[in-house]
Design a protein around this motif. Structure first.
Motif, mmCIF file in Angstrom:
data_model
loop_
_atom_site.group_PDB
_atom_site.id
_atom_site.type_symbol
_atom_site.label_atom_id
_atom_site.label_comp_id
_atom_site.label_asym_id
_atom_site.label_seq_id
_atom_site.Cartn_x
_atom_site.Cartn_y
_atom_site.Cartn_z
ATOM 1 N N LEU A 146 0.847 -1.198 0.000
ATOM 2 C CA LEU A 146 0.000 0.000 0.000
ATOM 3 C C LEU A 146 0.877 1.240 0.000
ATOM 4 O O LEU A 146 1.979 1.236 0.555
ATOM 5 N N ARG A 147 0.373 2.314 -0.595
ATOM 6 C CA ARG A 147 1.000 3.630 -0.469
ATOM 7 C C ARG A 147 -0.088 4.686 -0.592
ATOM 8 O O ARG A 147 -1.173 4.418 -1.124
ATOM 9 N N VAL A 148 0.177 5.884 -0.082
ATOM 10 C CA VAL A 148 -0.818 6.953 -0.117
ATOM 11 C C VAL A 148 -0.333 8.125 -0.961
ATOM 12 O O VAL A 148 0.868 8.350 -1.105
ATOM 13 N N ILE B 72 -4.896 13.633 2.331
ATOM 14 C CA ILE B 72 -4.705 12.419 1.530
ATOM 15 C C ILE B 72 -5.925 12.293 0.630
ATOM 16 O O ILE B 72 -7.058 12.327 1.107
ATOM 17 N N TYR C 204 -2.603 0.271 -4.261
ATOM 18 C CA TYR C 204 -2.289 -1.035 -3.690
ATOM 19 C C TYR C 204 -1.854 -1.990 -4.796
ATOM 20 O O TYR C 204 -2.177 -1.806 -5.975
ATOM 21 N N TYR D 40 -5.176 6.272 -2.346
ATOM 22 C CA TYR D 40 -4.122 5.328 -2.047
ATOM 23 C C TYR D 40 -4.032 4.319 -3.167
ATOM 24 O O TYR D 40 -4.989 4.102 -3.909
#
Length: 85
Positions: free
Chosen positions: A15-17, A78, A83, A81
């Motif tokens: 995962l990253r945002v 944010i 994935y 995200y």
């Protein structure tokens, strides 16, 4: 001031945002990207726009915001995200 946010995506391996905007006091306030166990993988500070964090391994990531009270800034937003399954 300290808060922890959690993002979970079932079956994700990474995962990253994406931060639309970050505005925190440089070298005093921090956004910390952590894995599910709470291990810090990335420290973010200062002013940034359209910033993408490093990938975190697993289906859960934590984002902690730690700030002192000396300077009040924008904080962060944010807007998405990513994935990898």
């Amino acid at each position: 001031f300290s808060e922890i946010y959690e993002i979970t995506h079932a079956n994700a391996r990474f995962l990253r945002v994406h931060f639309k905007k970050i505005g925190v006091e440089k070298n005093y306030d921090f956004i910390r990207i952590k894995d599910a166990s709470g291990v810090t993988l990335e420290d973010i500070t200062g002013e940034k726009e359209n910033y993408v964090s490093e990938y975190v391994e697993g289906s859960t990531m934590k984002i902690s915001f730690e700030a002192d009270s000396s300077v009040n800034g924008y904080g962060f937003a944010i807007d998405s995200y990513d994935y990898i399954e």
